[in-house]
Design a protein around this motif. Sequence first.
Motif, PDB file in Angstrom:
ATOM      1  N   HIS A 139       0.828  -1.213   0.000  1.00 45.31           N
ATOM      2  CA  HIS A 139       0.000   0.000   0.000  1.00 45.31           C
ATOM      3  C   HIS A 139       0.864   1.265   0.000  1.00 45.31           C
ATOM      4  N   LYS A 140       2.005   1.218   0.666  1.00 45.62           N
ATOM      5  CA  LYS A 140       2.898   2.372   0.667  1.00 45.62           C
ATOM      6  C   LYS A 140       3.607   2.534  -0.679  1.00 45.62           C
ATOM      7  N   ILE A 141       3.979   1.400  -1.267  1.00 44.60           N
ATOM      8  CA  ILE A 141       4.647   1.426  -2.574  1.00 44.60           C
ATOM      9  C   ILE A 141       3.702   1.950  -3.650  1.00 44.60           C
ATOM     10  N   LEU A 142       2.411   1.692  -3.462  1.00 45.24           N
ATOM     11  CA  LEU A 142       1.399   1.996  -4.475  1.00 45.24           C
ATOM     12  C   LEU A 142       0.992   3.467  -4.517  1.00 45.24           C
ATOM     13  N   ILE A 143       1.145   4.188  -3.400  1.00 42.39           N
ATOM     14  CA  ILE A 143       0.538   5.517  -3.261  1.00 42.39           C
ATOM     15  C   ILE A 143       0.945   6.492  -4.369  1.00 42.39           C
ATOM     16  N   LYS A 144       2.236   6.732  -4.556  1.00 41.33           N
ATOM     17  CA  LYS A 144       2.674   7.745  -5.520  1.00 41.33           C
ATOM     18  C   LYS A 144       2.392   7.361  -6.977  1.00 41.33           C
ATOM     19  N   PRO A 145       2.647   6.096  -7.388  1.00 38.04           N
ATOM     20  CA  PRO A 145       2.264   5.705  -8.749  1.00 38.04           C
ATOM     21  C   PRO A 145       0.759   5.831  -9.008  1.00 38.04           C
ATOM     22  N   LEU A 146      -0.049   5.538  -7.987  1.00 39.61           N
ATOM     23  CA  LEU A 146      -1.501   5.636  -8.145  1.00 39.61           C
ATOM     24  C   LEU A 146      -1.945   7.083  -8.296  1.00 39.61           C
ATOM     25  N   ILE A 147      -1.402   7.977  -7.466  1.00 36.53           N
ATOM     26  CA  ILE A 147      -1.742   9.401  -7.580  1.00 36.53           C
ATOM     27  C   ILE A 147      -1.325   9.930  -8.952  1.00 36.53           C
ATOM     28  N   SER A 148      -0.142   9.570  -9.394  1.00 34.48           N
ATOM     29  CA  SER A 148       0.347  10.017 -10.710  1.00 34.48           C
ATOM     30  C   SER A 148      -0.521   9.474 -11.832  1.00 34.48           C
ATOM     31  N   SER A 149      -0.990   8.240 -11.687  1.00 35.51           N
ATOM     32  CA  SER A 149      -1.857   7.631 -12.704  1.00 35.51           C
ATOM     33  C   SER A 149      -3.205   8.320 -12.766  1.00 35.51           C
ATOM     34  N   VAL A 150      -3.735   8.723 -11.608  1.00 39.28           N
ATOM     35  CA  VAL A 150      -5.025   9.431 -11.568  1.00 39.28           C
ATOM     36  C   VAL A 150      -4.895  10.795 -12.238  1.00 39.28           C
ATOM     37  N   ILE A 151      -3.789  11.486 -11.989  1.00 42.39           N
ATOM     38  CA  ILE A 151      -3.538  12.779 -12.656  1.00 42.39           C
ATOM     39  C   ILE A 151      -3.496  12.586 -14.165  1.00 42.39           C
ATOM     40  N   MET A 152      -2.778  11.552 -14.604  1.00 46.01           N
ATOM     41  CA  MET A 152      -2.693  11.245 -16.037  1.00 46.01           C
ATOM     42  C   MET A 152      -4.072  10.911 -16.604  1.00 46.01           C
ATOM     43  N   ALA A 153      -4.866  10.140 -15.846  1.00 49.47           N
ATOM     44  CA  ALA A 153      -6.199   9.731 -16.309  1.00 49.47           C
ATOM     45  C   ALA A 153      -7.110  10.936 -16.519  1.00 49.47           C
ATOM     46  N   GLY A 154      -7.010  11.903 -15.612  1.00 52.51           N
ATOM     47  CA  GLY A 154      -7.813  13.122 -15.766  1.00 52.51           C
ATOM     48  C   GLY A 154      -7.470  13.840 -17.053  1.00 52.51           C
ATOM     49  N   PHE A 155      -6.184  13.907 -17.370  1.00 52.92           N
ATOM     50  CA  PHE A 155      -5.739  14.536 -18.622  1.00 52.92           C
ATOM     51  C   PHE A 155      -6.296  13.779 -19.832  1.00 52.92           C
ATOM     52  N   VAL A 156      -6.173  12.459 -19.830  1.00 54.49           N
ATOM     53  CA  VAL A 156      -6.635  11.642 -20.952  1.00 54.49           C
ATOM     54  C   VAL A 156      -8.146  11.755 -21.130  1.00 54.49           C
ATOM     55  N   TYR A 157      -8.875  11.737 -20.028  1.00 55.49           N
ATOM     56  CA  TYR A 157     -10.347  11.749 -20.081  1.00 55.49           C
ATOM     57  C   TYR A 157     -10.883  13.020 -20.732  1.00 55.49           C
ATOM     58  N   TYR A 158     -10.256  14.158 -20.427  1.00 57.63           N
ATOM     59  CA  TYR A 158     -10.792  15.430 -20.914  1.00 57.63           C
ATOM     60  C   TYR A 158     -10.318  15.816 -22.308  1.00 57.63           C
ATOM     61  N   ILE A 159      -9.353  15.095 -22.858  1.00 61.95           N
ATOM     62  CA  ILE A 159      -8.944  15.419 -24.235  1.00 61.95           C
ATOM     63  C   ILE A 159      -8.908  14.147 -25.100  1.00 61.95           C
ATOM     64  N   THR A 160      -9.895  13.281 -24.914  1.00 59.78           N
ATOM     65  CA  THR A 160      -9.930  12.025 -25.672  1.00 59.78           C
ATOM     66  C   THR A 160     -10.129  12.248 -27.167  1.00 59.78           C
TER      67      THR A 160
END
Length: 475
Positions: A414-435
Motif C-alpha cells: 500500500h505504501k509502494i502503491l501511493i505515488k504511482p496511483l496518484i500520478s496515474s489518476v492525474i494522467m487519467a484526468g488529462f486523458v479523459y478530458y482530451i480524448t
Amino acid sequence: MSTVQRVARNTGIIIAGDVIFRLISLVVTIYLARYLGPVGFGKYNFVFAYLVFFSIITDLGLQRILVREISRNPLGAPKLIGNACVMKLILSVFATVLAIIVISFMSYPTDTTTYVYIAAFSIFFSSFTDHYATIFKANLRMDYHTIAKLTFKVLSAGLIFWIIFVLHGTLTQIILALVFSEGIKTLINYSFSRKFVRPQFNIDFKLWKYLLKECLPVALSSVIFVIYHRIDVVMLSIMQGDVPVGIYSAAYKLSEPLSLIPFALMTSIFPVMSASFKRSKERLISIYRLTIRYLLIISLPISIGTAILADKIIVVIYGMEFAGSATALQILIWVLVFTSTNSVLLDILVAIDKQKLHTLSIALCAVVNITLNFILIPTLSYNGAAIATVATNIVLYIASFFFVSKHLIVLPIHKILIKPLISSVIMAGFVYYITDLNIFLLVPLAAGIYLVALFVLKEFQKEDVDMMKKIVSRR
C-alpha cells in the motif's frame, strides 16, 4: 560485468526482442482478424488455446527447476541438460499424440479438428525450443533465444502475409506456415545452445527421480495455471461458439503482449533470486521490493490509460466488426497490474523452495476461474470470461502474497502503491478530458504527464540513482 549489469542487459535484450516480436505479432493478428473475420479468428484462437493444455505435458516444470539447478551448480549443466533432453523427447511425443487423439473424440466440426491435427506438431517443436532456452536463461544470455524468436516471427509473418495477399489462402495453410516456422526456431536454438553446453546423454535415473520430485509441484501448478489461464477460450467455444471466441480473443491479444514487461524482468531476476536465497536473505528482500515497485510504476498507468481509450484502440486496430471487443479490453487490461505482482510473488515461492505453496495458490485460482466462467459466460458471454480472468488474478495475488509474507517478509504494498496511483489518476484526468485528440499524440503526452507527476511527488530516490549508475557503469 556485475550481476546488476548482467540482469539489466539481459532484461533489456528480452524487452527489446519481445517488443519487436509482439509488434510483429500485433500486425499479424490485426490482418488475421480482418482476413478471417470473427468466426475464422475464433477457430484459429481455439486451436492454439486447446493445444496449450497438452504443451504442459512436455515440460512438467522442468524448465524452471533446471534454471534453478544450473544457477546453483553450473558445472552440472551438461548432465542435467542431457537427461532432461531425453525426458523431453518422451514427453513431447506423448503430448502430440494425445492432443490428436482427444480432439478426435470431441464433437467439433471437421475443419476445426483438421486444424488441430496439423497444429499439434508445433507442440513437439516448441517443447525443445523451451528446453534450449533454459540454457540461455541460466547464463543470462537471452540474446540468443531472442534471435531465434525474431527469426521465427519474421519468417511466419512473411509466410502468413504471402498466404493472405498473394495466395488468398486458407486457415489450413496459415497453420502449416506456423508449424514450419516453429521447427526452424527449434533448430536455431539448438545451434546456439551448443555454445554453452554440450549435453551428456549418460542416462541417470536417480537424477530423473530427483528432477521429477522437484518438478512435481511446479508441474502441477503449470497444469492448473493453464487451466485457469486458457480455459476461458475453450469454455467460450463450447458454450457460445466461434464468434464470441473471436471477439474475446481480439481484446485478449491486445492485453496479453503487455505481460512481456514482468516476463522479461523476471526471466532475468529469477536466477539471481534463486542464488540470493542461499547467500543473502537481505539481498533477496531488496530485489523483491524493487521489482514490485518498478512493475507497479509501469503497469498502473498502462491499465488506466487503456481502460479509458479502449473504444478508440479497438476501432483503430480491428475495425467496427470487432467493436464488441472494447468492453472486454477495458476489463482484461487490469490483469496487467496483477500479473506484474503475481509473477514476482510466484517466482519468489519457487526461489525459496516453496513450490508446493506456488501450486496451492494456482490450484485455488483454477477452481475460482472455472466456477466463475460457468456462472458468467452463459449470461455475459465474452465479457463474463474477461471478468472471471481478472477476478482469478486478484485471488492469485491474495494467496501468493500471503505465502510470501509468511515465509519471507510482509512487504508494505500500500505504501509502494501511493505515488504511482496518484500520478496515474492525474494522467487519467488529462486523458479523459482530451480524448478527442489523435491517439498517437495522446499516448506520449499522457506518458509525459505521468512521469512529471512521479518526479514532482519525488518517487525516484537515491537507491534508484545508485542502481542506474551500476547498470551503466563499465567498471
